[in-house]
Write an enzyme that holds these catalytic residues in place. Sequence first.
Site, PDB file in Angstrom:
ATOM      1  N   ASP A 141       0.598   5.390  -0.317  1.00  0.00           N
ATOM      2  CA  ASP A 141      -0.192   6.611  -0.422  1.00  0.00           C
ATOM      3  C   ASP A 141       0.379   7.497  -1.521  1.00  0.00           C
ATOM      4  OD1 ASP A 141      -2.086   6.122   1.559  1.00  0.00           O
ATOM      5  OD2 ASP A 141      -0.731   6.776   3.147  1.00  0.00           O
ATOM      6  N   HIS A 188       0.837  -1.192   0.000  1.00  0.00           N
ATOM      7  CA  HIS A 188       0.000   0.000   0.000  1.00  0.00           C
ATOM      8  C   HIS A 188       0.875   1.246   0.000  1.00  0.00           C
ATOM      9  CE1 HIS A 188      -2.533   3.138   1.982  1.00  0.00           C
ATOM     10  NE2 HIS A 188      -3.411   2.668   1.115  1.00  0.00           N
ATOM     11  N   ASP A 234      -7.766   2.144   2.678  1.00  0.00           N
ATOM     12  CA  ASP A 234      -7.509   3.266   3.576  1.00  0.00           C
ATOM     13  C   ASP A 234      -8.220   4.507   3.069  1.00  0.00           C
ATOM     14  OD1 ASP A 234      -6.510   4.880   5.532  1.00  0.00           O
ATOM     15  OD2 ASP A 234      -4.527   5.097   4.658  1.00  0.00           O
ATOM     16  N   HIS A 281      -7.056  10.154  -0.941  1.00  0.00           N
ATOM     17  CA  HIS A 281      -7.673  10.235   0.387  1.00  0.00           C
ATOM     18  C   HIS A 281      -6.827  10.937   1.456  1.00  0.00           C
ATOM     19  CE1 HIS A 281      -5.350   6.398   1.013  1.00  0.00           C
ATOM     20  NE2 HIS A 281      -5.141   6.989   2.170  1.00  0.00           N
TER      21      HIS A 281
END
Length: 970
Positions: free
Chosen positions: A248, A246, A371, A578
Amino acid sequence: VIPEASLKMYEKSLERVKVFKFLGIYFDAKLSWAEHINKIVEKCQKVLNIMRCVSGVEWGASFSSLKTIYVALIRSVFDYGSASKNLWESDVEGMVWRDQQPVQGLTKEGEKTSYVLTDLHVLISIFSITLYVELACNGLFGAGNGSMIAAPDPNRKFTLQKAELVVFNRDVRELLTDFEMLVDIVKILEGEQRGFQALFTANEMVNLCDPANPSSFAAAQSLAQKFFAQKNGESQHVVHAMGHCHIDSAWLWPYEETIRKCARSWVTVIRLMEKNPEFVFTCSQKESPSPKTNVYVQAQQFQWVKSWYPNLFSEIKQFVQKGQFIPVGGTWVEMDGNLPSGESMVRQFLHGQNFFKDEFAHYCKEFWLPDTFGYSAQLPQIMKGCGISRFLTQKISWNLVNTFPHNTFFWEGIDGTQVLTHFPPGNSYEMKGKVEDVSLINTVKNNKDKGRANHSGFLFGFGDGGGGPTQLMLDRLQRVRDTDCLPKVQMSSPDVLFSQLESDSSLLCTWVGELFLELHNGTYTTQAKIKLGNRQCEALLHDVEVASCLALCKTDSFKYPACKLQELWRLLLLNQFHDVIPGSCIEMVVEDALKYYDEICTTGSRLLLAACESLGSTPGKGAGSSMAVLNTLPWERTEVILLPAEDAQTRLGAFHRQNWVPFVIQVDGTIMMENGLLKAKIDQTGRLMSLLLLQTNRETIFEGCLGNQFTLFDDVPLYWDAWDVMDYHLQTRKPVIEVIEPAKVVRSGTHQGSVSFLLSISGKSTIRQEIVLDACCPYVKFNTQVDWEESHKFLKVEFPVQVRSPNATYEIQFGHLQRPTHRNTSWDWARFEVWGHKWADLSEHGFGVALLNDSKYGYSIHENIMTLSLLRAPKAPDANADMGHHNFTYALMPHTGWYILNLKIIINHFQTTINKINAFVKNTILIAYFLYSCDLLERPDSIIPVSKTTSGISLTFKPFQIRSLLLIIK
């Protein structure tokens, strides 16, 4: 791992290994990596005095890898053929380059601290290797000091702690892993028979092992293998382990650093796959399947790697074809689940799914959103419309108040659409493969649907800042694939997991409505300029597309700007990541986001002007004395609009006197104004003393109270500064009442009346506001300017209204939903701060009040007090968040019946009271040769009929239904 100093015992030592060398190289981001490496080599040849690469070397400042790259030049000569590694330890991220290609990511925090130079086990001839190590000026989680979410420290220095050549002892690593897993089983199964078996096995292994005699290791390993080989029964819970990486797209680092994070993480995963060729999935429920490594990536990140690292992207595609590297997600970025508009959410899927189809020859079947900060009740319908019927996340496990009751269930949206949803019960997307992760505690015990679902997902690998799985994680999981008293661990894929859940779904429960995250509700307000930019750009791109479609139909010579619009949409979608649109990012990301909004506005405005010119009416120029107005909404509008200054006097004189807005200034300084629909009374501090709906003579403001009351709150979260606003902030309410300039009339006796005033928030911050009432307008506008220089404060505006209702209504994507106005239960209390889009409404039978805005998303409606959240002042991860000047507008609209306002037009609240409605789209300019009903990916759907006549199109809608049509025009 044996350091170089200990290798002297070996007959063929590495005496001739040349020293590591270290130098700083200027990095020009405009160069390709091939050109960049060539420049490095050229400079290396010219440099005579090169720093030794030794412990303690420092460099900085934070994120300066955007301009500077640090390179370690390694020229190593080998004559010993054992498995040799470059052991590297630093508090920054790095990348090993070999033959002008990235080959290995390095990060201490992600347990990537070595690069295998040779894996041979026989004597070899002398040879040399030249490597370059690219070093960033940030760790896995940015460059803050003292706290993970601290703002980047520009003076922070980074250190190289270790740079050694070592020989890797695989037997020692295997033994250590055996011991680690056994000891963890002892702790987890304390007091149980199986726990004692693990304890005695580990004790016997210690007794057998002689560190001075490596030949003793095999007997100890044999004991461990015997223990782990004792199998479970058929009914044991099955854990579907999936390697996960993952990353971001922006957070504690800027967008550009994410590109390098992707390369570092994915090239490491590729190396892991190469070294583990047995990781090819074979589907079998009764045998231990061979492991598979899966990587889950956003389309935008793939696009970055394709552009910046084309060879790496080619390698990724090869492993995708092999079935090891599995792209999932479905959207352009891992978007926020609350704030993007309905159209933006559809475009997220449209661009994401099309990218996956173009590059990997398939659409995603799962929406992978591990997330984000909440999930709109419209998402199930949008997912289904984009070919996705499965959903995975885990963020609801972060709820601060209530524990969500399910892990595997059907999620039903506001239109009735359902998708199969799974929350991995380990409550994480970055497990490490330890026993506690897969044990009864974190996976089996946490499973809230025991009896209904006997399979669950397990996502392992370093995440958020990237990293992904490691060999050690794979080794751990291999040991407990089928071990007595632990769940079965099956290396799996999303498709296998969801297929199994679907086959056993008959007993699953259904959750109806939004998935509200009881945390991070400060993100509805933080970084107000980002929210304003998002709302403005969404509206602009809508207008550009409408005007361009009309121009295309009217003028053969007009060329629809499809490519440019795609670029602009992708910039907007990127900023809906996000941690960007919620405002939970560092200042560098905010600067990038605002720059992208400016680019969208500049280019989008130019495209809109070109389309209008093609239609024959250019706003601001017109033909002769006329001025054309383009209405891009599908209904008639009557509004007061601003005209160019040179024409203002002419236009004002054209209004009839009965549409003027008269004023009355009373003795006490209060001001009255009305427009035939509304009558407002304003005190000298700018507060609404009264707002009368003249049609029914109904008062809007609650008796004895004042509307448009600004309030200031202390805003000090427990930890997540930019993210959270805690319920205890409500106890610190302070009205803003200090007047600098009392209310005065600015315009009157024309088609628009206005009153302005200036308030002091504190010694550092002020509010200047103009209250505007337009002729024939059903609402009062509040044009607001705030100079904001606060610290840990929260500014809101309140309207106590004469309405009593147990529920308030909030606009969401393509619809609305209701939330309670009371706090009877803990679920109600946890919604003390909620999100909505352009309006919120509080209505009772026959009367209601709507609170509208142009750029805000945070609301609170408790009992009869309607509150709009305006500005916050967090200090991490952006120390300057929201500081400066702000412009925004909100409005208050009383109304009869059950009415709400959407895009400045009153719409009847019919959707909650009837089953179907027929709509007719009148054909005015669009001439369609072919007309199809299609899904949200624009794929024709012949099953759903469309009734077309010469005068228009007839459609049938169910409540909150989204319908999409594909028109092929001339």
